[in-house]
Write a protein that holds these residues in place. Sequence first.
Motif, short mmCIF file in Angstrom:
data_model
loop_
_atom_site.label_atom_id
_atom_site.label_comp_id
_atom_site.label_asym_id
_atom_site.label_seq_id
_atom_site.Cartn_x
_atom_site.Cartn_y
_atom_site.Cartn_z
N VAL A 69 38.62 41.92 75.33
CA VAL A 69 39.82 42.33 74.59
C VAL A 69 39.50 42.49 73.10
N THR A 70 38.83 41.48 72.53
CA THR A 70 38.53 41.56 71.10
C THR A 70 37.51 42.67 70.80
N ASP A 71 36.55 42.86 71.70
CA ASP A 71 35.61 43.97 71.52
C ASP A 71 36.36 45.30 71.47
N ARG A 72 37.29 45.46 72.37
CA ARG A 72 38.04 46.72 72.45
C ARG A 72 38.90 46.91 71.20
N LEU A 73 39.59 45.84 70.79
CA LEU A 73 40.45 45.93 69.61
C LEU A 73 39.65 46.20 68.35
N GLU A 74 38.42 45.67 68.29
CA GLU A 74 37.61 45.81 67.09
C GLU A 74 36.64 46.99 67.17
N GLY A 75 36.78 47.82 68.21
CA GLY A 75 35.99 49.04 68.32
C GLY A 75 34.52 48.82 68.65
N ARG A 76 34.21 47.73 69.35
CA ARG A 76 32.81 47.44 69.68
C ARG A 76 32.47 47.83 71.12
N THR A 77 33.11 48.87 71.61
CA THR A 77 32.79 49.36 72.95
C THR A 77 32.49 50.84 72.87
N ASP A 78 31.95 51.37 73.95
CA ASP A 78 31.67 52.80 74.02
C ASP A 78 32.81 53.56 74.69
N ALA A 79 33.96 52.93 74.80
CA ALA A 79 35.08 53.52 75.53
C ALA A 79 35.85 54.56 74.73
N GLY A 80 35.44 54.82 73.53
CA GLY A 80 36.14 55.83 72.73
C GLY A 80 37.34 55.26 72.01
N PRO A 81 38.15 56.15 71.46
CA PRO A 81 39.32 55.70 70.70
C PRO A 81 40.27 54.86 71.55
N LEU A 82 40.95 53.96 70.90
CA LEU A 82 41.86 53.04 71.58
C LEU A 82 43.27 53.64 71.58
N PRO A 83 43.74 54.08 72.75
CA PRO A 83 45.10 54.62 72.82
C PRO A 83 46.13 53.53 72.48
N GLU A 84 47.24 53.93 71.94
CA GLU A 84 48.28 52.99 71.49
C GLU A 84 48.74 52.06 72.61
N ALA A 85 48.94 52.58 73.79
CA ALA A 85 49.40 51.74 74.91
C ALA A 85 48.36 50.67 75.24
N GLU A 86 47.10 51.03 75.21
CA GLU A 86 46.04 50.06 75.49
C GLU A 86 45.95 49.03 74.36
N ARG A 87 46.13 49.49 73.13
CA ARG A 87 46.11 48.58 71.98
C ARG A 87 47.21 47.53 72.12
N ARG A 88 48.41 47.97 72.50
CA ARG A 88 49.53 47.04 72.69
C ARG A 88 49.24 46.05 73.82
N ALA A 89 48.64 46.54 74.89
CA ALA A 89 48.29 45.67 76.02
C ALA A 89 47.25 44.64 75.60
N CYS A 90 46.27 45.06 74.82
CA CYS A 90 45.24 44.14 74.33
C CYS A 90 45.86 43.08 73.41
N LEU A 91 46.77 43.51 72.55
CA LEU A 91 47.43 42.57 71.65
C LEU A 91 48.27 41.56 72.42
N ARG A 92 48.94 42.01 73.47
CA ARG A 92 49.72 41.08 74.32
C ARG A 92 48.80 40.07 74.98
N ARG A 93 47.66 40.53 75.46
CA ARG A 93 46.70 39.63 76.11
C ARG A 93 46.15 38.62 75.10
#
Length: 133
Positions: A69-93
């Motif tokens: 979750v923190t990797d994704r929120l902080e842009g440390r993955t190769d998954a590309g840009p973080l869509p808003e819905a995914e960002r909200r889901a990560c923040l909830r988690r």
Amino acid sequence: MHIGQVAERTGLSLRTIRHYEEVGLVPASARSQGGFRLYTAADVARLMVIRRMKPLGFTLEQMGELLAVTDRLEGRTDAGPLPEAERRACLRRLEVFERAARERCEALRTQLQWAEEFAADLRRRGQQAAHGD
């Protein structure tokens, strides 16, 4: 840095660091020409997250989930840009983990209070016995 330096900085044993690498929580960033594991400051920070979660009773799976979750929120993955819905889901988690950490800290405070009361009771009993009370 080499694994020994990481162990010194984190307070973790070499065996523990290797285990976290084996289970995929903190893979070594690189290997030296001699095959030694090499770690970065980001790897050390990741190990510190794990070290802080461990006494709170989080499982390896939960540690991995939080790190993902923190990797994704902080842009440390190769998954590309973080869509808003995914960002909200990560923040909830992340909020769920934060709430669980607070609750576990409170439970540990209660246990510590009981342990301190027990130690004080033993001390009191020992003093009474020593004085023949």
